[in-house]
Motif scaffolding. Structure first.
Motif, PDB file in Angstrom:
ATOM      1  N   THR A  81       0.850  -1.185   0.000  1.00 39.90           N
ATOM      2  CA  THR A  81       0.000   0.000   0.000  1.00 39.90           C
ATOM      3  C   THR A  81       0.891   1.242   0.000  1.00 39.90           C
ATOM      4  O   THR A  81       1.871   1.319   0.746  1.00 39.90           O
ATOM      5  CB  THR A  81      -0.914   0.014   1.240  1.00 39.90           C
ATOM      6  OG1 THR A  81      -1.691  -1.180   1.228  1.00 39.90           O
ATOM      7  CG2 THR A  81      -1.822   1.226   1.247  1.00 39.90           C
TER       8      THR A  81
ATOM      9  N   ASP B 218      -0.858   7.552  -0.510  1.00 33.33           N
ATOM     10  CA  ASP B 218      -2.204   7.421  -1.061  1.00 33.33           C
ATOM     11  C   ASP B 218      -2.679   6.003  -0.772  1.00 33.33           C
ATOM     12  O   ASP B 218      -2.370   5.074  -1.517  1.00 33.33           O
ATOM     13  CB  ASP B 218      -2.202   7.703  -2.569  1.00 33.33           C
ATOM     14  CG  ASP B 218      -3.576   7.592  -3.191  1.00 33.33           C
ATOM     15  OD1 ASP B 218      -4.549   7.229  -2.483  1.00 33.33           O
ATOM     16  OD2 ASP B 218      -3.691   7.858  -4.403  1.00 33.33           O
TER      17      ASP B 218
ATOM     18  N   ARG C  35      -5.138   4.380  -1.250  1.00 38.47           N
ATOM     19  CA  ARG C  35      -5.928   3.691  -2.266  1.00 38.47           C
ATOM     20  C   ARG C  35      -5.038   3.079  -3.344  1.00 38.47           C
ATOM     21  O   ARG C  35      -5.501   2.326  -4.184  1.00 38.47           O
ATOM     22  CB  ARG C  35      -6.911   4.661  -2.939  1.00 38.47           C
ATOM     23  CG  ARG C  35      -7.917   5.271  -1.961  1.00 38.47           C
ATOM     24  CD  ARG C  35      -8.607   6.451  -2.594  1.00 38.47           C
ATOM     25  NE  ARG C  35      -7.593   7.463  -2.883  1.00 38.47           N
ATOM     26  CZ  ARG C  35      -7.733   8.472  -3.725  1.00 38.47           C
ATOM     27  NH1 ARG C  35      -8.836   8.622  -4.393  1.00 38.47           N
ATOM     28  NH2 ARG C  35      -6.765   9.343  -3.914  1.00 38.47           N
ATOM     29  N   SER C  36      -3.764   3.417  -3.340  1.00 42.55           N
ATOM     30  CA  SER C  36      -2.835   2.976  -4.395  1.00 42.55           C
ATOM     31  C   SER C  36      -1.807   1.992  -3.850  1.00 42.55           C
ATOM     32  O   SER C  36      -1.610   1.884  -2.640  1.00 42.55           O
ATOM     33  CB  SER C  36      -2.101   4.184  -4.982  1.00 42.55           C
ATOM     34  OG  SER C  36      -3.010   5.074  -5.563  1.00 42.55           O
ATOM     35  N   TYR C  37      -1.149   1.332  -4.800  1.00 43.87           N
ATOM     36  CA  TYR C  37      -0.097   0.371  -4.461  1.00 43.87           C
ATOM     37  C   TYR C  37       1.214   0.788  -5.104  1.00 43.87           C
ATOM     38  O   TYR C  37       1.224   1.411  -6.163  1.00 43.87           O
ATOM     39  CB  TYR C  37      -0.461  -1.032  -4.965  1.00 43.87           C
ATOM     40  CG  TYR C  37      -1.663  -1.611  -4.286  1.00 43.87           C
ATOM     41  CD1 TYR C  37      -1.541  -2.242  -3.046  1.00 43.87           C
ATOM     42  CD2 TYR C  37      -2.918  -1.524  -4.861  1.00 43.87           C
ATOM     43  CE1 TYR C  37      -2.647  -2.774  -2.407  1.00 43.87           C
ATOM     44  CE2 TYR C  37      -4.036  -2.048  -4.233  1.00 43.87           C
ATOM     45  CZ  TYR C  37      -3.888  -2.668  -3.005  1.00 43.87           C
ATOM     46  OH  TYR C  37      -4.976  -3.188  -2.372  1.00 43.87           O
TER      47      TYR C  37
END
Length: 178
Positions: A112, A116, A118-120
Motif C-alpha cells: 500500500t 495514497d 488507495r494505491s499500491y
C-alpha cells in the motif's frame, strides 16, 4: 617532403574503413533517409536491446516487458505501475500482465502506498533484487562497448541531447490520425 596527416584526414580514413563493414542499405539509411533520427535511434536501441533481452530471457525466463518492470523497480523502489508505463512507453495492459507475472514469481511485491492508501507501489523481493544486481553489470558492459566509439566529451554531449529529447517528449503527438 611528406606532411604529417592531420586529425581530420586520420578520422576520414577511420570512417572509410568503418564504412566497409556496413551493408549498402545501412549506408543509405544513414545518409539518404528523410527519417534519419528514427533510423539511428532504432538501430542503436536494437543493437543494445536484442542481445540483452535475449540473454535475460534465456537466463531468467523473463520476457522484455517483465524485465522492463523489474528493472524500473530496481532503479527506484516504491514506484507505481503507472510510473513504469509512463517511463517505458509500453502499453498499460502489457505492463499489467508483466507485473502480475513478476508478483506470481515472487520477484516483485506490492505494498500500500503510504502517501495514497488507495494505491499500491512495487518493491523488489530478494530474488528480484538478485536478478537486478546480476543483470546490471551485463547491461553496463554492453553500453560501454557501444559507447567506446565516442570520446568522453562526445558521450556527455550525446547524453545531454538525448535528455532534451526525452524531456520534450510530452509535447509530441501520440496519435497520427488527427
Amino acid at each position: 617532403m611528406r606532411r604529417a596527416p592531420t586529425a581530420l584526414s586520420r578520422l576520414d580514413r577511420e570512417r572509410e574503413a568503418a564504412l566497409r563493414d556496413l551493408d549498402p542499405l545501412t549506408i543509405t539509411k544513414l545518409w539518404d533517409n528523410a527519417c534519419w533520427l528514427s533510423f539511428r535511434l532504432n538501430f542503436v536501441a536494437f543493437r543494445f536491446n536484442d542481445p540483452v533481452y535475449r540473454w535475460i530471457e534465456t537466463r531468467y525466463g523473463l520476457v522484455r516487458p517483465e524485465f522492463v518492470a523489474l528493472y524500473a523497480v530496481g532503479l527506484r523502489e516504491g514506484v507505481a505501475a503507472k510510473n513504469i508505463v509512463a517511463s517505458s512507453g509500453l502499453p498499460k495492459n502489457t505492463l499489467s500482465r508483466a507485473i502480475q507475472k513478476l508478483l506470481t514469481r515472487r520477484l516483485l511485491k506490492r505494498e500500500t502506498d503510504q502517501d495514497d492508501l488507495r494505491s499500491y507501489v512495487l518493491r523488489l523481493t530478494p530474488a528480484g533484487r538478485a536478478i537486478f544486481d546480476e543483470t546490471l553489470p551485463i547491461m553496463v558492459d554492453q553500453q560501454s562497448a557501444m559507447l567506446a566509439a565516442l570520446t568522453e566529451a562526445e558521450q556527455r554531449t550525446l547524453c545531454e541531447l538525448m535528455d532534451k529529447l526525452v524531456i520534450a517528449s510530452p509535447t509530441w503527438p501520440t496519435d497520427l490520425d488527427g
